[in-house]
Design a protein around this motif. Structure first.
Motif, PDB file in Angstrom:
ATOM      1  N   SER A 224     -37.963  29.951  25.503  1.00  0.00           N
ATOM      2  CA  SER A 224     -36.614  29.413  25.378  1.00  0.00           C
ATOM      3  C   SER A 224     -36.570  27.907  25.593  1.00  0.00           C
ATOM      4  CB  SER A 224     -35.691  30.099  26.395  1.00  0.00           C
ATOM      5  OG  SER A 224     -36.198  29.935  27.715  1.00  0.00           O
ATOM      6  N   GLY A 225     -37.630  27.337  26.182  1.00  0.00           N
ATOM      7  CA  GLY A 225     -37.667  25.901  26.432  1.00  0.00           C
ATOM      8  C   GLY A 225     -38.372  25.149  25.321  1.00  0.00           C
ATOM      9  N   VAL A 226     -38.903  23.981  25.674  1.00  0.00           N
ATOM     10  CA  VAL A 226     -39.634  23.144  24.727  1.00  0.00           C
ATOM     11  C   VAL A 226     -41.117  23.502  24.799  1.00  0.00           C
ATOM     12  CG1 VAL A 226     -40.266  20.781  24.121  1.00  0.00           C
ATOM     13  CG2 VAL A 226     -37.969  21.265  24.971  1.00  0.00           C
ATOM     14  N   VAL A 227     -41.691  23.841  23.660  1.00  0.00           N
ATOM     15  CA  VAL A 227     -43.123  24.132  23.599  1.00  0.00           C
ATOM     16  C   VAL A 227     -43.878  22.816  23.470  1.00  0.00           C
ATOM     17  CG1 VAL A 227     -44.962  25.304  22.350  1.00  0.00           C
ATOM     18  CG2 VAL A 227     -42.722  26.385  22.576  1.00  0.00           C
ATOM     19  N   VAL A 228     -44.781  22.575  24.399  1.00  0.00           N
ATOM     20  CA  VAL A 228     -45.505  21.306  24.449  1.00  0.00           C
ATOM     21  C   VAL A 228     -47.009  21.576  24.388  1.00  0.00           C
ATOM     22  CG1 VAL A 228     -45.951  19.204  25.786  1.00  0.00           C
ATOM     23  CG2 VAL A 228     -43.687  20.263  25.830  1.00  0.00           C
ATOM     24  N   VAL A 229     -47.708  20.784  23.612  1.00  0.00           N
ATOM     25  CA  VAL A 229     -49.177  20.818  23.594  1.00  0.00           C
ATOM     26  C   VAL A 229     -49.681  19.556  24.271  1.00  0.00           C
ATOM     27  CG1 VAL A 229     -51.220  20.619  22.129  1.00  0.00           C
ATOM     28  CG2 VAL A 229     -49.462  22.288  21.586  1.00  0.00           C
ATOM     29  N   GLY A 278     -57.459  21.040  25.873  1.00  0.00           N
ATOM     30  CA  GLY A 278     -56.035  21.115  25.566  1.00  0.00           C
ATOM     31  C   GLY A 278     -55.417  22.389  26.083  1.00  0.00           C
ATOM     32  N   LEU A 279     -54.107  22.399  26.177  1.00  0.00           N
ATOM     33  CA  LEU A 279     -53.373  23.602  26.576  1.00  0.00           C
ATOM     34  C   LEU A 279     -51.962  23.512  26.024  1.00  0.00           C
ATOM     35  CD1 LEU A 279     -51.374  22.676  29.149  1.00  0.00           C
ATOM     36  CD2 LEU A 279     -53.545  22.701  30.341  1.00  0.00           C
ATOM     37  N   ALA A 280     -51.305  24.662  25.941  1.00  0.00           N
ATOM     38  CA  ALA A 280     -49.920  24.740  25.476  1.00  0.00           C
ATOM     39  C   ALA A 280     -49.079  25.351  26.578  1.00  0.00           C
ATOM     40  CB  ALA A 280     -49.832  25.570  24.201  1.00  0.00           C
ATOM     41  N   PHE A 281     -47.895  24.817  26.781  1.00  0.00           N
ATOM     42  CA  PHE A 281     -47.029  25.336  27.834  1.00  0.00           C
ATOM     43  C   PHE A 281     -45.574  25.116  27.438  1.00  0.00           C
ATOM     44  CE2 PHE A 281     -48.049  20.938  28.784  1.00  0.00           C
ATOM     45  CZ  PHE A 281     -46.836  20.383  29.190  1.00  0.00           C
ATOM     46  N   VAL A 282     -44.694  25.664  28.254  1.00  0.00           N
ATOM     47  CA  VAL A 282     -43.260  25.548  28.008  1.00  0.00           C
ATOM     48  C   VAL A 282     -42.630  24.730  29.125  1.00  0.00           C
ATOM     49  CG1 VAL A 282     -41.090  26.796  27.700  1.00  0.00           C
ATOM     50  CG2 VAL A 282     -43.218  27.762  26.810  1.00  0.00           C
ATOM     51  N   ALA A 283     -41.802  23.760  28.751  1.00  0.00           N
ATOM     52  CA  ALA A 283     -41.090  22.934  29.730  1.00  0.00           C
ATOM     53  C   ALA A 283     -39.610  22.894  29.365  1.00  0.00           C
ATOM     54  CB  ALA A 283     -41.672  21.515  29.755  1.00  0.00           C
ATOM     55  N   ARG A 284     -38.790  22.526  30.350  1.00  0.00           N
ATOM     56  CA  ARG A 284     -37.355  22.409  30.064  1.00  0.00           C
ATOM     57  C   ARG A 284     -37.097  21.266  29.087  1.00  0.00           C
ATOM     58  NH1 ARG A 284     -37.162  23.294  35.645  1.00  0.00           N
ATOM     59  NH2 ARG A 284     -36.938  21.052  35.991  1.00  0.00           N
ATOM     60  N   ASP A 285     -37.798  20.158  29.295  1.00  0.00           N
ATOM     61  CA  ASP A 285     -37.664  18.993  28.431  1.00  0.00           C
ATOM     62  C   ASP A 285     -38.932  18.166  28.564  1.00  0.00           C
ATOM     63  OD1 ASP A 285     -37.414  17.674  30.909  1.00  0.00           O
ATOM     64  OD2 ASP A 285     -35.232  17.852  30.844  1.00  0.00           O
ATOM     65  N   MET A 286     -39.011  17.044  27.843  1.00  0.00           N
ATOM     66  CA  MET A 286     -40.222  16.220  27.871  1.00  0.00           C
ATOM     67  C   MET A 286     -40.397  15.528  29.220  1.00  0.00           C
ATOM     68  SD  MET A 286     -41.998  16.735  25.263  1.00  0.00           S
ATOM     69  CE  MET A 286     -43.206  15.414  25.393  1.00  0.00           C
ATOM     70  N   ALA A 287     -39.301  15.305  29.939  1.00  0.00           N
ATOM     71  CA  ALA A 287     -39.431  14.711  31.273  1.00  0.00           C
ATOM     72  C   ALA A 287     -40.220  15.645  32.189  1.00  0.00           C
ATOM     73  CB  ALA A 287     -38.048  14.424  31.857  1.00  0.00           C
ATOM     74  N   GLU A 288     -39.927  16.932  32.116  1.00  0.00           N
ATOM     75  CA  GLU A 288     -40.685  17.888  32.917  1.00  0.00           C
ATOM     76  C   GLU A 288     -42.118  17.996  32.406  1.00  0.00           C
ATOM     77  OE1 GLU A 288     -40.191  22.370  34.744  1.00  0.00           O
ATOM     78  OE2 GLU A 288     -39.721  22.063  32.614  1.00  0.00           O
ATOM     79  N   ALA A 289     -42.293  17.869  31.087  1.00  0.00           N
ATOM     80  CA  ALA A 289     -43.642  17.922  30.519  1.00  0.00           C
ATOM     81  C   ALA A 289     -44.498  16.789  31.073  1.00  0.00           C
ATOM     82  CB  ALA A 289     -43.579  17.851  28.996  1.00  0.00           C
TER      83      ALA A 289
END
Length: 624
Positions: A224-229, A278-289
């Protein structure tokens, strides 16, 4: 025989493990058989058989209770297993003989029982042909006893032959099906293994780029959040690998991945390339990333233990979000953007950065420039501008640097560093340099005809130092020059190809060309290299000249460079002269030539001729 048996150990161990799990089922089935068939054979025979069968099963269980698929079996244990396999099959076969002895109904039941035994052992023999043979031998041989029972119960020879043929057909048919089953099983196993290998790095055993792409897709469909690599570049990778060796470096990468995964709540870390994880994760936004990426940075503050050595490792992290809407970089996958972000972070001297689309630009459009460059030579888009060189002693203009300019019909005036660097990267730099060199020679003749004898300087890319064919072409062009030609080569290009550079430059210099070391001070300046490079001129980088009138440190550095160059017999050119105070200082230091906006900006040939004419006719204009 031994090598073949040894190859079968994993298969046999798998069979034993499966049979151990089925022990309860086998014992329950045997108890049911005793209850049903004691009516046919009598209770005593049924119980005697049951005791025998139960004993064989329990012996197998206790002998092999510690065998599993990951533990190697001794050869003696293999032989015991084959013996117990035959004993198991013989136990069922003996019960069938008891049934056959009890009458016509028993003969039919024995045939059904033996057929079932054959099917059972075929399914449970795994990949071991020996196991199959041991299990099949008793029931197949028992079929040859059926004719006696059939004749005893009034059957004829035809019935006997039919029964034996049916038994043999059942046995051989089962073996044929077993072979087909094994081929299908091996194909499926290979397919699963290929699929597994396709998602794992062969050296470290870590999941690879394909696995990261798959995880990203899974997160994008469920999160549900932002998917970040996050792409994690190992700093100084080549240096580290050269220092510790390839095998220890692989071990170090595996350790680093484990530590990063532990610091990130066990999220799997993948190996993307030789020097990138590398890894992929979910964050609320890029600030949390960014905050989570800082956690990864913190995980490598402590050295890694590599055998008996502690190794300090630092990483640079590039982030990219799956939701990035990039119109001109839409063909870039999220992982590619993260890897580019690593390089963007390094260029900005930062530890963490997210992908910057503006900084990345539009490589596709830039690459298309190279296909347009040849046409630009012919249609007048590409021109040459000349920036004069001023002699600090005589006050005369004694030379000019030829600079390529491209006025693109759609994109306007293109920055020289843009198309020159692209030409270097795509292998078109030779074509561009040859065109500039031919134009410079042609324009030098025009200057001579106008009464001006100038040395013309042309920039020579380090990518051409090892191109013998291009050097031949350049020498042929230079033979038609109307005066001195100077080739300006950056010090970094020379240092990067020192041995080959010396050979090429000596050949050019022997043909009468002047060699200038350009942008001195901007790279890895070394007196040792200056001593060994066949050069005639040293150009001090404008970064030191621009503020030398107000920055004492820059002034000291310029003075030291002038003194060093003169001690080596080199003429000195200071570029980037924009202030009169700087020009005066250079004169006091004994600098030979100056180049910069104070003297003149780069101008077309006709303007250069006019500029030189004005200086010749108006003495006041000659003063700078």
């Amino acid at each position: 025989m031994e090598p073949y048996l040894s190859d079968l150990r994993p298969s046999i161990a798998a069979i034993i493990a499966a049979r151990r799990a089925q022990l309860g089922v086998r014992l329950s089935s045997a108890a049911l058989i005793i209850c049903i068939f004691q009516l046919q054979t009598g209770l005593s025979w049924a119980l005697a058989w049951g005791v025998t069968y139960f004993t064989v099963q329990l012996v197998e269980y206790f002998v092999f209770r510690k065998v599993d698929e990951t533990r190697a079996m001794a050869r003696s244990a293999e032989r015991v297993f084959f013996a117990l396999t035959m004993a198991n099959s013989a136990a069922f076969t003996s019960f069938g003989l008891l049934l056959a002895a009890s009458g016509s109904w028993g003969v039919m039941c024995a045939g059904i029982l033996w057929s079932g035994t054959i099917a059972h052992v075929t399914i449970n023999s795994g990949g071991s042909r020996q196991t199959l043979q041991c299990a099949l031998l008793p029931p197949v041989l028992a079929f040859f006893a059926l004719p006696g029972f059939i004749l005893r119960d009034g059957g004829n020879l035809t019935d006997c032959i039919t029964a034996v043929a049916a038994g043999l057909f059942s046995g051989f048919g089962t073996v044929a099906m077993w072979n087909v089953y094994q081929k299908l099983l091996k194909s499926a196993t290979r397919a699963r293994e290929f699929g597994r290998q396709a998602q794992f790095d062969s050296e470290t055993g870590l999941p690879n780029r394909a696995a990261l792409n798959q995880r990203t897709d899974e997160l994008a469909s469920t999160a549900s959040g932002v998917v970040v690599v996050a792409a994690i570049g190992i700093d100084r990778f080549s240096h580290l690998r050269g220092a510790i060796g390839h095998a220890p470096m692989v071990e170090l990468i595996a350790q680093l991945a484990e530590r990063l995964s532990s610091a990130f709540n066990g999220i799997p870390v993948m190996r993307l390339s030789s020097g990138h994880l590398g890894l992929a994760f979910v964050a609320r936004d890029m600030a949390e990333a960014f905050h989570l990426a800082a956690t990864l940075q913190g995980a490598v503050t402590r050295p890694l233990q590599l055998r008996d050595t502690h190794v300090d490792v630092s990483v640079t992290i590039g982030l990219s979000e799956a939701a990035d809407a990039l119109q001109h970089a839409a063909d870039l996958a999220i992982l590619d953007r993260a890897l580019i972000a690593v390089e963007q972070a390094r260029e900005a001297r930062r530890h963490i950065a997210s992908f910057d689309a503006k900084l990345y630009g539009n490589p596709g459009a830039t690459l298309s420039l190279m296909s347009e460059m040849s046409r630009a030579f012919d249609n007048g888009q590409m021109t040459i501008a000349y920036q004069p060189k001023y002699d600090l002693r005589s006050g005369a203009i004694v030379g000019a640097e030829a600079l390529a300019r491209w006025d693109h019909p759609e994109r306007g005036a293109l920055r020289p560093d843009l198309f020159v660097e692209m030409a270097e990267e795509t292998g078109h730099i030779g074509e561009l340099t040859e065109w500039v060199l031919r134009r410079a020679v042609r324009d030098q003749h025009r200057l001579r005809a106008a009464g001006f004898n100038l040395s013309i300087a042309v920039n020579w890319s380090g990518h051409l130092l090892d191109d013998v064919g291009f050097t031949d072409t350049a020498l042929e062009i230079a033979r038609g020059a109307a005066g001195k030609l100077c080739l300006e080569v950056t010090e970094t290009a020379i240092i990067g190809n020192a041995g080959l550079a010396r050979q090429t430059l000596e050949r050019l210099r022997a043909a009468g060309l002047t060699i200038s070391i350009d942008d001195y001070g901007s790279g890895l300046s070394s007196m040792a290299y200056l001593k060994n490079i066949p050069a005639d001129e040293l150009k001090i980088d404008k970064a030191f000249v621009l503020n030398m009138a107000t920055d004492p440190v820059d002034a000291v550095l310029v003075r030291a460079a002038v003194s060093l160059a003169h001690s080596l017999g080199l003429q000195v050119v200071a570029e980037g002269v924009e202030q009169q105070a700087a020009l005066d200082l250079l004169g006091e230091m004994g600098c030979d030539l100056a180049q910069g906006y104070l003297i003149a900006r780069p101008i077309p040939l006709q303007d250069l001729v006019a500029y030189l004419g004005d200086r010749a006719t108006d003495p006041a204009s000659a003063a700078v």
